[in-house]
Write an enzyme that holds these catalytic residues in place. Structure first.
Site, short mmCIF file in Angstrom:
data_model
loop_
_atom_site.label_atom_id
_atom_site.label_comp_id
_atom_site.label_asym_id
_atom_site.label_seq_id
_atom_site.Cartn_x
_atom_site.Cartn_y
_atom_site.Cartn_z
N ARG A 225 43.18 43.46 40.75
CA ARG A 225 42.69 42.94 39.47
C ARG A 225 42.53 44.07 38.45
O ARG A 225 42.79 43.89 37.25
CB ARG A 225 41.36 42.23 39.69
CG ARG A 225 40.81 41.51 38.47
CD ARG A 225 39.64 40.62 38.84
NE ARG A 225 39.06 39.98 37.67
CZ ARG A 225 37.79 40.09 37.31
NH1 ARG A 225 36.95 40.80 38.04
NH2 ARG A 225 37.34 39.48 36.24
N HIS B 130 44.17 43.97 34.74
CA HIS B 130 43.36 44.09 33.52
C HIS B 130 43.76 45.33 32.72
O HIS B 130 43.70 45.32 31.49
CB HIS B 130 41.88 44.14 33.87
CG HIS B 130 41.28 42.78 34.12
ND1 HIS B 130 40.15 42.34 33.48
CD2 HIS B 130 41.67 41.77 34.93
CE1 HIS B 130 39.86 41.10 33.88
NE2 HIS B 130 40.77 40.74 34.77
N ASP B 131 44.15 46.39 33.40
CA ASP B 131 44.59 47.59 32.71
C ASP B 131 45.87 47.32 31.92
O ASP B 131 45.97 47.65 30.73
CB ASP B 131 44.84 48.72 33.71
CG ASP B 131 45.27 50.01 33.04
OD1 ASP B 131 44.72 50.35 31.96
OD2 ASP B 131 46.16 50.70 33.58
N GLY C 177 48.57 48.28 27.58
CA GLY C 177 49.61 48.61 28.55
C GLY C 177 49.02 49.29 29.77
O GLY C 177 47.82 49.55 29.87
N ASN D 86 35.66 42.37 31.65
CA ASN D 86 35.85 43.45 32.61
C ASN D 86 34.58 43.84 33.37
O ASN D 86 34.64 44.73 34.23
CB ASN D 86 36.39 44.69 31.89
CG ASN D 86 37.80 44.49 31.37
OD1 ASN D 86 38.58 43.74 31.95
ND2 ASN D 86 38.14 45.15 30.27
N HIS E 152 45.46 35.55 43.32
CA HIS E 152 44.16 34.96 43.62
C HIS E 152 44.02 34.59 45.10
O HIS E 152 42.93 34.23 45.55
CB HIS E 152 43.93 33.71 42.75
CG HIS E 152 43.62 34.04 41.33
ND1 HIS E 152 43.53 33.09 40.34
CD2 HIS E 152 43.37 35.23 40.72
CE1 HIS E 152 43.26 33.68 39.18
NE2 HIS E 152 43.16 34.96 39.40
#
Length: 319
Positions: free
Chosen positions: A56, A60-61, A66, A85, A182
């Site tokens: 994850r 998210h990064d 990017g 986050n 997930h």
């Protein structure tokens, strides 16, 4: 079959955006990938849920600025402090790997590459597929919480999910495939409890939830219970990276509303049912073969290479 799929993945690697390439550190830091792998494995052996956290973290990064490790920067206005986050985990794993790499190869391996490699290793350790990760990313010099608003949300409709993924060059197939991560994920009761008790104006539950899952989820997340309690997103096989997640969505056992909505759109439903085994035939897709391709594509979003960015000495702060 496996040979042809390997060729497809190889072609994708050769066309990855920028100057990324597999084995980027083969001369400058030959043990780089081994160091990351051993670090991830040591944490995984103590807590298998760290795998989902690291996967994850990479996602998210990449969706903000990017894949440039901007998520790792500490600071009150930094990206990692944005609301979406706040539940991220795995920072200590990246910091540990970076410290070892700096001791072995100072100033060579980027934090962004460590995050990408750790995500791959997490999937592999969870009995999922492995793949060769193109490397050569450099670390970004900007990290702002205000730019995290485009991250996918559990409340997003299919139209919004599709829009957010398309903005990053990812199509419907990538969307469904990447949501399949997930299979080893968890979430807080806070993010789905509304589906259990007050989904409609009359206070009923979400009708798309199967009755068996509804009873189980209500037991795990009482109406006035602890909203921070963690619940697995893949009923029955939450530590194994496999296609079981798609079967759960197909059968009305999805925990997040955004996951269940994949079944309500014709295009995403077809892809999901394919992975779940509802559709058989020569054109069927196998999740364990498609996921690496989607990850290679996602991990090349707006990467910084060459003279762009920097190689941080410490992942949580700019040089």
């Amino acid at each position: 079959m496996k040979e042809s799929v390997f060729f497809v993945i190889l072609v994708m690697i050769l066309h990855v955006k920028g100057q990324l390439k597999t084995g980027f550190y083969s001369s400058s830091c030959p043990k780089a990938e081994d160091i990351v792998r051993s670090t991830v494995e040591s944490y995984y052996n103590k807590d298998p849920t760290i795998a989902a956290g690291l996967l994850r973290l990479h996602f998210h990064d990449c969706f903000v600025q990017g894949c440039d490790a901007s998520i790792l920067i500490k600071g009150t206005s930094a990206e990692r402090n944005a609301l979406p986050n706040l539940g991220l985990k795995g920072f200590e794993v990246i910091d540990d790997a970076k410290a070892q790499l700096e001791a072995s190869c100072p100033g060579i391996v980027s934090c962004a590459d460590i995050v990408a490699l750790a995500a791959r290793d997490s999937v592999d350790l969870s009995d999922g597929p492995s793949w060769r990760v193109p490397t050569g990313r450099r670390d970004g010099r900007i990290s702002s919480s205000s730019q995290a608003s485009n991250l996918p949300s559990p409340l997003d409709s299919i139209a919004i999910q599709r829009q957010k993924f398309a903005a990053k060059g990812l199509d419907d197939h990538d969307l469904v495939t990447l949501v399949g991560a997930h299979t080893i994920g968890q979430t807080d009761c806070l993010f789905f409890r509304y589906r259990l008790y007050n989904f409609t104006a009359t206070g009923n539950s979400d009708p798309t939830i199967s009755q068996s899952s509804l009873a189980q989820l209500q037991a795990l997340c009482p109406k006035d219970g602890d909203g921070s309690k963690r619940v697995a997103l893949d009923k029955g096989r939450q530590t194994k990276f496999d296609a079981n997640f798609f079967k759960n969505v197909r059968d009305g056992n999805a925990v997040l509303e955004s996951d269940q909505r994949l079944l309500g759109d014709a295009t995403t439903r077809n892809i999901l049912q394919n992975y779940a085994g509802s559709i058989r035939g020569l054109l069927g897709f196998r999740f364990d073969l498609e996921f690496p391709k989607a990850m290679i594509k996602m991990s090349s979003i707006d990467v910084k290479t060459g003279a762009d960015g920097e190689i941080r000495k410490v992942c949580s702060k700019f040089n």
